[in-house]
Design a protein around this motif. Structure first.
Motif, PDB file in Angstrom:
ATOM      1  N   TYR A   1      35.969  40.755  40.455  1.00 32.01           N
ATOM      2  CA  TYR A   1      37.052  40.328  39.568  1.00 32.01           C
ATOM      3  C   TYR A   1      37.807  39.178  40.223  1.00 32.01           C
ATOM      4  O   TYR A   1      37.924  39.114  41.454  1.00 32.01           O
TER       5      TYR A   1
ATOM      6  N   HIS B   1      48.560  39.165  42.552  1.00 32.80           N
ATOM      7  CA  HIS B   1      47.392  40.053  42.459  1.00 32.80           C
ATOM      8  C   HIS B   1      47.574  41.016  41.300  1.00 32.80           C
ATOM      9  O   HIS B   1      48.683  41.248  40.810  1.00 32.80           O
ATOM     10  N   ALA B   2      46.448  41.569  40.849  1.00 32.04           N
ATOM     11  CA  ALA B   2      46.497  42.614  39.825  1.00 32.04           C
ATOM     12  C   ALA B   2      47.234  43.820  40.383  1.00 32.04           C
ATOM     13  O   ALA B   2      47.148  44.117  41.587  1.00 32.04           O
TER      14      ALA B   2
ATOM     15  N   THR C   1      45.410  45.080  32.340  1.00 29.20           N
ATOM     16  CA  THR C   1      45.828  44.627  33.662  1.00 29.20           C
ATOM     17  C   THR C   1      47.280  44.198  33.618  1.00 29.20           C
ATOM     18  O   THR C   1      47.888  44.102  32.538  1.00 29.20           O
TER      19      THR C   1
ATOM     20  N   TYR D   1      40.183  35.259  38.941  1.00 28.27           N
ATOM     21  CA  TYR D   1      40.997  34.538  37.960  1.00 28.27           C
ATOM     22  C   TYR D   1      40.399  33.152  37.727  1.00 28.27           C
ATOM     23  O   TYR D   1      39.979  32.483  38.675  1.00 28.27           O
TER      24      TYR D   1
ATOM     25  N   THR E   1      49.978  41.475  36.341  1.00 26.48           N
ATOM     26  CA  THR E   1      49.978  40.604  37.517  1.00 26.48           C
ATOM     27  C   THR E   1      51.296  40.759  38.257  1.00 26.48           C
ATOM     28  O   THR E   1      52.380  40.627  37.658  1.00 26.48           O
TER      29      THR E   1
ATOM     30  N   PRO F   1      42.859  36.472  34.219  1.00 29.85           N
ATOM     31  CA  PRO F   1      42.088  37.518  34.902  1.00 29.85           C
ATOM     32  C   PRO F   1      40.749  37.708  34.200  1.00 29.85           C
ATOM     33  O   PRO F   1      40.700  37.808  32.972  1.00 29.85           O
TER      34      PRO F   1
ATOM     35  N   MET G   1      37.047  33.800  42.681  1.00 32.17           N
ATOM     36  CA  MET G   1      37.511  34.932  43.469  1.00 32.17           C
ATOM     37  C   MET G   1      37.515  34.501  44.939  1.00 32.17           C
ATOM     38  O   MET G   1      36.457  34.208  45.481  1.00 32.17           O
TER      39      MET G   1
ATOM     40  N   SER H   1      40.964  40.875  42.874  1.00 30.09           N
ATOM     41  CA  SER H   1      41.931  40.159  42.041  1.00 30.09           C
ATOM     42  C   SER H   1      43.165  39.735  42.839  1.00 30.09           C
ATOM     43  O   SER H   1      44.163  40.464  42.916  1.00 30.09           O
TER      44      SER H   1
ATOM     45  N   GLN I   1      41.330  47.179  40.613  1.00 30.22           N
ATOM     46  CA  GLN I   1      41.133  45.750  40.389  1.00 30.22           C
ATOM     47  C   GLN I   1      41.465  44.961  41.650  1.00 30.22           C
ATOM     48  O   GLN I   1      40.824  43.948  41.953  1.00 30.22           O
TER      49      GLN I   1
END
Length: 507
Positions: free
Chosen positions: A144, A220-221, A175, A146, A177, A128, A150, A231, A226
């Motif tokens: 944001y 996803h976060a 964060t 990874y 995941t 992330p 994005m 994310s 985020q």
């Protein structure tokens, strides 16, 4: 396939003579083919001979049928009976056999996350991080994602795999995941503080679990803002037994929304309205079209990862079957035929169809504010006609004169005109948009139609697909589209495109 082999195959199906100057290349684009003229865009003339239109055929290495119970894979059709397995192509197989395994998954404009086998598990490394993403050529936004992307890169595994995902946090804040849709040990669910401690900046956490599911998933976060900042990424699980009927193409599209002020590059995750819309991190016309061969069976997996807006997704020129969601594949008895499907937030829908209608077809969200980029308020006529913001930037002290005559017809019709006026598309932007193979041969004006949450599905006969996707030869604007009109449409009524406003055009 070499150019020589493609040419021989083209002769075999009787279409070389029909293609004429198109297959000979741009240098021969104006060579006469017959006596009846057909307008060609950008000054390229051609001729149509209706008696020599090529007849599409099933490839020699496939044993599938061209027509099943009244449904044709090569022309728009319904079928003889709504209760038939082949009505609207419901169970019509693609050219690819099940024995060949699942079709490769392709998420245009996104990469796949590499893995290596470590202690009996497929090990992935996911990072992330803050990302700069170019929504349109020259429009770089701070979001944001990874691993520098994005949305993030696609994780792709097989049913039954054991996976180990090492998440190393390079964000400036904590964060976690979440593996959306997976039934896994609770300690790896990724719900911040409920199931695990947050991953602090610079720290890592290892998620490890067995994948018993198959289908369309994503990661996803699990920090809400985020998520709104971008994310997310695909997590695709191929089944042990290839889904029946097998598909030839398997695409993934992630729809997202952001609000970014005109003077900013940073998304405001607290907003409840949105002015930038992306598919796999790009806005139309920078979205990369889905290019398929005429007659193939196609699957599109579409994920709505917008902060708070649903998307009614419409495909032009085809009727698809809704065959699955983010939960699982739907039993065939419950498949639904649609050409517009409402996809809700954090939901994914799988569409399958036979690409039996050649051409360049829009595939887009039907909410009007989502079919635009960088939205600005525009109500009624402009008081400074034809004025670009560039004039202000060049000389702040000399504002363009206001037209007070009120001669525009819009003053007689309340609300006129309702057309978005926003960004100028520079020559450099247009060069970037046209640089991709996937758009070669489209009409010269196509970028004026594709904006925001919009992309295109290109259904091309095999020889034209080869020309566009498997060669590097120069293809004149409009030539592929016009050849499709010549083969499958009515050339006598076709009006060619032109270049009005293409460079420096307003979107």
């Amino acid at each position: 396939m070499s150019n020589h082999e493609a040419r021989r195959q083209f002769l075999k199906v009787g279409s070389l003579a029909a293609a004429g100057g198109l297959l000979a290349g741009a240098a021969n684009a104006q060579a006469p083919m017959d006596t009846k003229p057909m307008p060609m865009s950008d000054g390229h003339a051609g001729h149509a001979n209706h008696s020599e239109k090529p007849h599409p055929q099933v490839p020699a290495d496939s044993d599938v049928k061209a027509e099943m119970d009244g449904f044709s894979r090569f022309k728009p059709s319904r079928g003889n009976d709504p209760d038939s397995d082949y009505y609207l192509g419901k169970l019509m197989p693609g050219f690819r056999s099940a024995a060949a395994g699942p079709a490769p998954f392709v998420a245009p404009d996104l990469d796949k996350l590499p893995w290596k086998m470590v202690r009996g598990a497929k090990e992935f490394h996911l990072v992330p991080m803050a990302v700069e993403r170019e929504f349109l050529p020259g429009y770089k936004m701070n979001v944001y994602g990874y691993n520098g992307s994005m949305p993030g890169p696609t994780i792709e595994v097989n049913q039954g795999d054991r996976v180990r995902i090492v998440v190393t946090n390079e964000l400036p804040e904590a964060t976690t995941t979440h593996w959306h849709g997976f039934e896994l040990p609770v300690q790896y669910d990724g719900s911040e503080t409920l199931t695990q401690n947050p991953i602090e900046p610079g720290k890592s956490f290892v998620y490890e679990f067995d994948v018993h599911e198959e289908g369309t998933f994503f990661y996803h976060a699990h920090v809400p803002m985020q998520e709104a900042f971008g994310s997310v990424g695909w997590f695709i699980v191929h089944p042990r037994k290839v889904f029946d009927p097998p598909v030839d193409r398997d695409f993934g599209l992630i729809f997202q929304n952001f609000f970014i002020e005109p003077t900013q590059t940073i998304a405001d995750s607290w907003r409840m309205d949105w002015n930038w819309h992306t598919i796999n991190g790009r806005s139309g016309p920078y979205t990369t079209p889905l290019v398929v061969k005429h007659g193939e069976r196609v699957r599109v997996r579409l994920l709505d990862f917008s902060p708070m807006q649903h998307h009614p997704i419409h495909l032009h020129g085809h009727t698809f079957w809704v065959t699955g969601h983010e939960g699982a594949r739907i039993p065939k008895s419950a498949w639904i035929p649609r050409n517009t499907e409402l996809v809700g937030i954090a939901q994914a829908s799988n569409f399958e169809f036979i690409a039996n209608n050649p051409g360049d077809w829009m595939f887009h969200c039907h909410m009007v504010h989502h079919m635009m980029n960088h939205m600005t308020r525009q109500v009624g006529p402009r008081i400074r006609k034809g004025v670009s913001v560039d004039r202000y930037l060049a000389n702040y002290s000399n504002r363009p004169r206001v037209d007070a005559t009120r001669e525009d017809p819009g003053f007689d019709t309340p609300g006129y005109p309702q057309e978005m006026k926003s960004m100028n598309m520079s020559d450099a932007m247009m060069d970037t948009i046209w640089s991709r193979r996937e758009v070669q041969g489209m009409r010269a004006m196509w970028p004026m139609s594709i904006m925001g949450l919009m992309t295109a599905l290109r259904v091309l006969p095999e020889d034209l697909y080869h020309k566009v996707m498997e060669t590097d030869e120069e293809i004149p604007k409009g030539s592929i589209f016009e050849e499709i009109v010549r083969r499958f449409g009515d050339p006598s009524t076709y009006q060619s495109g032109h270049n009005r406003g293409m460079h420096g055009m307003e979107m």
